[in-house]
Design an enzyme around this catalytic site. Structure first.
Site, PDB file in Angstrom:
ATOM      1  N   CYS A 135       0.838  -1.207   0.000  1.00  0.00           N
ATOM      2  CA  CYS A 135       0.000   0.000   0.000  1.00  0.00           C
ATOM      3  C   CYS A 135       0.872   1.256   0.000  1.00  0.00           C
ATOM      4  O   CYS A 135       1.375   1.668   1.049  1.00  0.00           O
ATOM      5  CB  CYS A 135      -0.925  -0.015   1.216  1.00  0.00           C
ATOM      6  SG  CYS A 135      -1.984   1.438   1.286  1.00  0.00           S
ATOM      7  N   CYS A 138      -0.619   4.134   2.089  1.00  0.00           N
ATOM      8  CA  CYS A 138      -0.448   3.986   3.546  1.00  0.00           C
ATOM      9  C   CYS A 138       1.008   4.235   3.966  1.00  0.00           C
ATOM     10  O   CYS A 138       1.256   4.879   4.975  1.00  0.00           O
ATOM     11  CB  CYS A 138      -0.815   2.576   4.014  1.00  0.00           C
ATOM     12  SG  CYS A 138      -2.226   1.843   3.217  1.00  0.00           S
ATOM     13  N   ASP A 139       1.951   3.697   3.199  1.00  0.00           N
ATOM     14  CA  ASP A 139       3.339   3.639   3.686  1.00  0.00           C
ATOM     15  C   ASP A 139       4.320   4.536   2.924  1.00  0.00           C
ATOM     16  O   ASP A 139       5.481   4.657   3.326  1.00  0.00           O
ATOM     17  CB  ASP A 139       3.849   2.188   3.604  1.00  0.00           C
ATOM     18  CG  ASP A 139       3.025   1.258   4.481  1.00  0.00           C
ATOM     19  OD1 ASP A 139       2.497   1.736   5.503  1.00  0.00           O
ATOM     20  OD2 ASP A 139       2.898   0.074   4.145  1.00  0.00           O
TER      21      ASP A 139
END
Ligand code: NAP
Length: 313
Positions: A135, A138-139
């Site tokens: 992701c 997200c990261d």
């Protein structure tokens, strides 16, 4: 046990649209979602091919709009409620969630989507969350001024590589062939981006690390070129998806890859059980086709429920 008209399993674009159509028709509709509504698009930074948003829209925002629209018409949401079983009971279905709560539904629509595939190479499990991610939204911010690689050559890999250039100084796209699969307009943007470089005709043989962090990947060539080690801080894997169809594997027909077979209306091979979106056999996996599938499935499920209830009297 509570009785409802339509159970929608999964709260991505297919499930949210099915819920909107079912609830607008005044069917008692409950959506079961393992996390928060939205599905895979929540992890997409920018959706630019969903009509009506000429400048594009973030995946999270689009999901939120769909959720609010379905809720406004009366769809009920059970979030963080993972469905464990869908069991036929006479002509109905008993839906059991992870907390053992059950509802009796006259019809069910499976919209559980798909999950990202793993590479299955040494180091992948060990370094997940320590430099290995699925992701970018997200990261990605964790890799500011770092070097990362994206594995894969499809829409997801190329879009996420572009997103990662907001943070990383260098983004390698590692692809097993010498030509990308992604949509041409995304490819063009990617070729123009100076932060993106390519490792063509390479597959990941091993993810290496030290002191609990990724240090690079060992690449094998799919042509005659020598194998090599690519030093990295992070690796993002986008090598396709697999359907979440295990809930209905014993109920209806699946294809060899596990996708649910449906007819043109979304009906599976089991009466009263419909499916829509990425979990189904389909050539095009997009937000708009998921939404369209959800609408069709709900329309047919409503007819099925109405016909049954009318015949009972
Ligand atoms: P995908 O289209 O199936 O592409 C997977 C990529 O990973 C391919 O390039 C494939 O190589 C490569 N690959 C597969 N297994 C591999 C392995 N073991 N090792 C190395 N490489 C491997 O998957 P996706 O990009 O996740 O997209 C899934 C679906 O969602 C697609 O239908 C896609 O169009 C859709 N999607 C659409 C958008 C959008 O429209 N904006 C965004 C994201 C996803 P080959 O090319 O050699 O097969």
């Amino acid at each position: 046990m509570e009785t409802i008209d339509i159970a929608v399993i999964g709260g991505g674009p297919a499930g949210l649209t099915a819920a909107l159509y079912a609830a607008r028709a005044r069917a008692k509709t409950v959506v079961f979602e393992t996390a928060l509504p939205g599905g895979q698009i929540v992890t997409t930074d920018h959706v630019e091919n969903y009509p009506a948003f000429p400048e594009g829209i973030s995946g999270a925002e689009l999901a939120d709009l769909m959720y609010r629209q379905a809720e406004r018409f009366g769809a009920e949401f059970r979030t963080f409620a993972s469905v464990e079983h869908i069991e036929p009971s006479d002509l109905d279905f008993i839906i059991t969630d992870s907390e053992g709560q059950q509802v009796l539904a006259h019809s069910a629509i499976l919209a559980t989507g798909a999950v990202p595939k793993k590479l299955g190479v040494p180091g992948e499990a060990e370094f997940t969350g320590r430099g290995v991610s699925w992701c970018a939204t997200c990261d990605g911010a964790l890799f500011r001024d770092k070097t990362v690689a994206v594995i894969g050559g499809g829409d997801a890999a190329v879009e996420e590589a572009l997103f990662l250039t907001k943070f990383a100084t260098r983004v390698w796209i590692v692809h097993r062939r010498d030509e990308l699969r992604a949509t041409k307009c995304i490819q063009e943007r990617c070729f123009e981006n100076e932060k993106i470089s390519f490792k063509w005709s390479r597959v990941v043989a091993e993810i290496k690390g030290a002191e609990g962090k990724v240090t690079g990947i060992q690449l094998s060539a799919t042509n005659d070129e020598p194998d090599e080690f690519l030093p990295l801080d992070g690796i993002f894997i986008f090598v396709g998806v697999e359907p979440r169809s295990s809930l209905v594997a014993d109920l209806c027909d699946l294809d060899d890859a596990g996708y649910v077979k449906i007819d043109h209306s979304g009906l599976t091979s089991y009466p009263g059980l419909y499916a829509a979106g990425d979990v189904t056999v389909s050539d095009l996996k997009q937000v708009i086709t998921a939404a369209s599938g959800g609408a069709s499935a709900a329309f047919e499920a409503l007819k099925y429920v109405d016909d049954r209830l009318c015949s009972i009297g």
